[in-house]
Design a protein around this motif. Structure first.
Motif, mmCIF file in Angstrom:
data_model
loop_
_atom_site.group_PDB
_atom_site.id
_atom_site.type_symbol
_atom_site.label_atom_id
_atom_site.label_comp_id
_atom_site.label_asym_id
_atom_site.label_seq_id
_atom_site.Cartn_x
_atom_site.Cartn_y
_atom_site.Cartn_z
ATOM 1 N N ASN A 1 -1.651 17.535 3.514
ATOM 2 C CA ASN A 1 -1.544 17.798 2.077
ATOM 3 C C ASN A 1 -0.825 16.664 1.340
ATOM 4 O O ASN A 1 -1.055 16.454 0.148
ATOM 5 C CB ASN A 1 -0.813 19.120 1.823
ATOM 6 C CG ASN A 1 -1.659 20.318 2.229
ATOM 7 O OD1 ASN A 1 -2.844 20.184 2.530
ATOM 8 N ND2 ASN A 1 -1.058 21.497 2.238
ATOM 9 N N GLN A 2 0.054 15.956 2.057
ATOM 10 C CA GLN A 2 0.818 14.879 1.429
ATOM 11 C C GLN A 2 0.160 13.512 1.599
ATOM 12 O O GLN A 2 0.577 12.538 0.984
ATOM 13 C CB GLN A 2 2.227 14.830 2.028
ATOM 14 C CG GLN A 2 3.048 16.080 1.735
ATOM 15 C CD GLN A 2 4.332 16.116 2.540
ATOM 16 O OE1 GLN A 2 4.648 15.181 3.271
ATOM 17 N NE2 GLN A 2 5.077 17.205 2.420
ATOM 18 N N THR A 3 -0.900 13.457 2.429
ATOM 19 C CA THR A 3 -1.565 12.192 2.712
ATOM 20 C C THR A 3 -2.730 11.975 1.759
ATOM 21 O O THR A 3 -3.501 12.902 1.486
ATOM 22 C CB THR A 3 -2.077 12.167 4.169
ATOM 23 O OG1 THR A 3 -0.986 12.438 5.044
ATOM 24 C CG2 THR A 3 -2.670 10.807 4.517
ATOM 25 N N LYS A 4 -2.868 10.761 1.264
ATOM 26 C CA LYS A 4 -3.932 10.464 0.311
ATOM 27 C C LYS A 4 -5.311 10.611 0.950
ATOM 28 O O LYS A 4 -6.234 11.131 0.360
ATOM 29 C CB LYS A 4 -3.756 9.045 -0.240
ATOM 30 C CG LYS A 4 -2.546 8.897 -1.163
ATOM 31 C CD LYS A 4 -2.468 7.491 -1.725
ATOM 32 C CE LYS A 4 -1.275 7.357 -2.663
ATOM 33 N NZ LYS A 4 -1.169 5.979 -3.219
ATOM 34 N N GLY A 5 -5.477 10.094 2.154
ATOM 35 C CA GLY A 5 -6.768 10.202 2.832
ATOM 36 C C GLY A 5 -7.075 11.653 3.141
ATOM 37 O O GLY A 5 -6.247 12.371 3.693
ATOM 38 N N SER A 6 -8.267 12.123 2.783
ATOM 39 C CA SER A 6 -8.585 13.535 2.944
ATOM 40 C C SER A 6 -9.258 13.842 4.284
ATOM 41 O O SER A 6 -9.245 14.969 4.740
ATOM 42 C CB SER A 6 -9.509 13.996 1.805
ATOM 43 O OG SER A 6 -10.690 13.217 1.778
#
Length: 340
Positions: free
Chosen positions: A210-215
């Motif tokens: 949830n905190q990482t830009k890459g989905s």
């Protein structure tokens, strides 16, 4: 300066019982369209005949709210049923303006007040609503394709809410593989298909994603079926907008058989290592003694006093070697390198 005419051959049905209003609408259309194909229905009966004729194509309908044989909400409802996704624009007077607004909730694309109508406003409404309808149909087609790819996939798939972790949608393959019905899934969170001891790791990973830009994400994890069976699952996931929230779509591939096979190979390798050690260490001791005894007999000969003692030692070493060989054979029988 005359406006540039639109050269697209739009086919427009005008449903209007008043000749004067019909003539005015045609003038407006011909002012902005180079070659509009116009059909005229003076009442609901004529409109129905045109809309049910497979040889007549129609890009848009201009509908007067009051006809001799039908009017109001009933007229709109029946025209929409006959129109098959054709954009419908209501032409209304000031006295019908409130109902014109209400008609939008019935499926009408737009409404225009007759007394304020001119060629520009009519042209803008027609082009906008035809193109808007095309876009909506393309979106609906895309959503149907997504739904088919999701629900008919042979691989288990689901979507969960990234905040609440609740299941938002689950395909049939997931229902069959995990043993839960769709309604059961929708009352659960993704924590309910994980072993209890793995949940802290799950929460930590969700927070990281949830905190990482890459989905996009992938990995292998333990899952728990409804019957309590623990399986190993290779997960691929991605975020997407879903039902007014942000969801994560999951593609799950059960790799339990692969893990079981790898585990079996590793255990077999351990047995092979043990056998190799026995052969290189344990077998060597009795074999060395036997070779020494045989060397003594060959090079020095034996007398009656030593004969029984040497033969006894030789027999003991042979028996020890026989036990070791049997142990190796027993261990070898437990190895099946062709296991699938």
């Amino acid at each position: 300066m005359k406006p540039i005419k639109d050269h697209k051959p739009y086919q427009i049905l005008i449903v209007e019982d008043n000749l004067g209003d019909y003539t005015l609408i045609v003038d407006y259309l011909e002012e902005r369209f180079e070659s509009p194909v116009i059909s005229w229905a003076k009442n609901f009966k004529d409109a129905k005949t045109i809309l049910t004729d497979s040889n007549i194509k129609c890009d848009l309908i201009l509908l007067d709210l009051t006809l001799p044989d039908k009017s109001g909400e009933e007229l709109i409802t029946e025209i929409i049923q006959l129109s098959h996704e054709i954009p419908l624009i209501i032409l209304t007077g000031y006295s019908d303006i409130n109902f014109g607004i209400k008609s939008l909730s019935l499926g009408v694309s737009d409404y225009l007040i007759k007394d304020e109508l001119d060629s520009n406003s009519l042209y803008k409404s027609i082009v906008y609503n035809i193109e808007r309808k095309k876009t909506l149909l393309q979106l609906e087609t895309s959503e149907r394709r997504y739904s088919d790819l999701f629900h008919l996939s042979p691989q288990p798939m689901w979507v969960y809410d990234i905040e609440t972790l609740r299941f938002l949608d689950v395909n049939l393959a997931a229902e069959k593989h995990y043993g839960y019905s769709l309604q059961e899934f929708l009352g659960m969170t993704i924590k309910d298909i994980r072993p209890e001891e793995d949940i802290p790791e799950l929460i930590e990973r969700v927070e990281f994603l949830n905190q990482t830009k890459g989905s996009y994400s992938m990995g292998t994890f333990r899952h728990k079926k409804k019957n309590g069976e623990i399986i190993y699952v290779e997960i691929q996931s991605n975020t997407l907008p879903f039902q007014n929230t942000t969801g994560r779509i999951i593609l799950a591939n059960d790799v339990t058989e692969r893990f079981t096979y790898i585990d079996a190979i590793e255990k077999q390798n351990e047995k092979l290592k043990e056998i190799a050690w026995i052969q290189s260490h344990v077998v060597r001791a009795p074999l060395a003694r036997m070779m020494s005894l045989i060397d003594i007999i060959k090079n020095y000969g034996i007398d009656d006093n030593d004969n029984e003692k040497l033969l006894t030692h030789l027999l003991e070493s042979a028996e020890e070697l026989d036990i070791i060989i049997k142990d190796i054979s027993r261990k070898s029988e437990g190895i099946n390198l062709n296991k699938k």
